[in-house]
Motif scaffolding. Structure first.
Motif, short mmCIF file in Angstrom:
data_model
loop_
_atom_site.label_atom_id
_atom_site.label_comp_id
_atom_site.label_asym_id
_atom_site.label_seq_id
_atom_site.Cartn_x
_atom_site.Cartn_y
_atom_site.Cartn_z
N TYR A 135 37.95 47.32 44.39
CA TYR A 135 37.09 46.60 43.45
C TYR A 135 37.68 46.60 42.04
O TYR A 135 37.35 45.74 41.23
CB TYR A 135 35.68 47.21 43.42
N LEU A 136 38.53 47.55 41.77
CA LEU A 136 39.15 47.67 40.44
C LEU A 136 40.52 46.99 40.37
O LEU A 136 41.13 46.95 39.31
CB LEU A 136 39.26 49.14 40.04
N ARG A 137 40.97 46.45 41.50
CA ARG A 137 42.27 45.77 41.56
C ARG A 137 42.25 44.53 40.65
O ARG A 137 41.32 43.73 40.69
CB ARG A 137 42.56 45.37 43.00
N PRO A 138 43.29 44.37 39.83
CA PRO A 138 43.32 43.19 38.95
C PRO A 138 43.76 41.94 39.71
O PRO A 138 44.47 42.01 40.70
CB PRO A 138 44.37 43.56 37.90
N GLN A 139 43.27 40.81 39.24
CA GLN A 139 43.72 39.51 39.73
C GLN A 139 43.55 38.49 38.61
O GLN A 139 42.81 38.71 37.67
CB GLN A 139 43.01 39.10 41.00
N LYS A 140 44.24 37.37 38.74
CA LYS A 140 44.18 36.31 37.73
C LYS A 140 43.16 35.26 38.15
O LYS A 140 43.16 34.79 39.28
CB LYS A 140 45.54 35.62 37.58
N VAL A 141 42.28 34.92 37.21
CA VAL A 141 41.35 33.82 37.39
C VAL A 141 41.42 32.99 36.12
O VAL A 141 41.11 33.48 35.04
CB VAL A 141 39.91 34.31 37.64
N ARG A 142 41.88 31.75 36.28
CA ARG A 142 42.03 30.85 35.13
C ARG A 142 42.80 31.52 33.99
O ARG A 142 42.36 31.52 32.84
CB ARG A 142 40.68 30.35 34.66
N ASN A 143 43.93 32.10 34.34
CA ASN A 143 44.84 32.75 33.39
C ASN A 143 44.27 33.98 32.70
O ASN A 143 44.79 34.42 31.69
CB ASN A 143 45.37 31.75 32.35
#
Length: 163
Positions: A111-119
């Protein structure tokens, strides 16, 4: 129960409530009602459900689960697209099942893993919270259209009707 499990349970409950209320209003409506739009600039219930399904695909299946993206967002708002009530119900059932399974299968550290959403860099938890907010906004539109179409015959999805 620890705080992590409480958060996960609250997410699951929120999405179950959204799904349930969508289905409650849609089950009251006809195919014509599902595809009706108040005006050319507004969406029909079918467009809104297709859009939510597209959002689940892109944010959950692609963003969190790593599947291939095949979303055509513009097509979700096609004013000429007619979808049956049964197709709309199936779409809700199948996409919310994906959402529910994903939430339950994630280890809390994921749940704490980062990901990109709209930069923007966000966490998986941020994505899920944003989905809950986004779907709630569209649920409000679906409920309002249902009330417009059914008038006095509308049965509330949140408050028991007085007899």
């Amino acid at each position: 129960m620890d705080i992590n499990q409480i958060i996960i349970n609250n997410l699951v409950t929120k999405f179950v409530q959204i799904k349930s209320r969508m289905l409650s209003v849609i089950n009251q409506l006809s195919n014509d009602d599902i595809n009706w739009r108040p005006n050319e600039e507004s969406n029909s219930i079918s467009n809104l459900v297709i859009h939510i399904a597209g959002n689940i695909h892109q944010r959950i299946e692609v963003g969190i689960c790593g599947l291939q993206d095949n979303r055509d967002r513009d097509e979700e708002f096609n004013i000429n697209k007619i979808v049956s009530k049964e197709e709309v119900i199936d779409m809700i059932e199948s996409h919310f099942e994906i959402l529910d399974k994903t939430i339950k299968d994630l280890d809390f550290n994921e749940y704490l893993r980062p990901q990109k959403v709209r930069n923007n860099e966000v966490t998986v938890l941020d994505v899920l919270l944003q989905c809950a907010s986004h779907f709630s906004e569209h649920l409000g539109q679906i409920l309002y259209i249902g009330k417009m179409r059914l008038n006095n015959e509308y049965i509330s999805t949140s408050i028991p009707r007085k007899k």
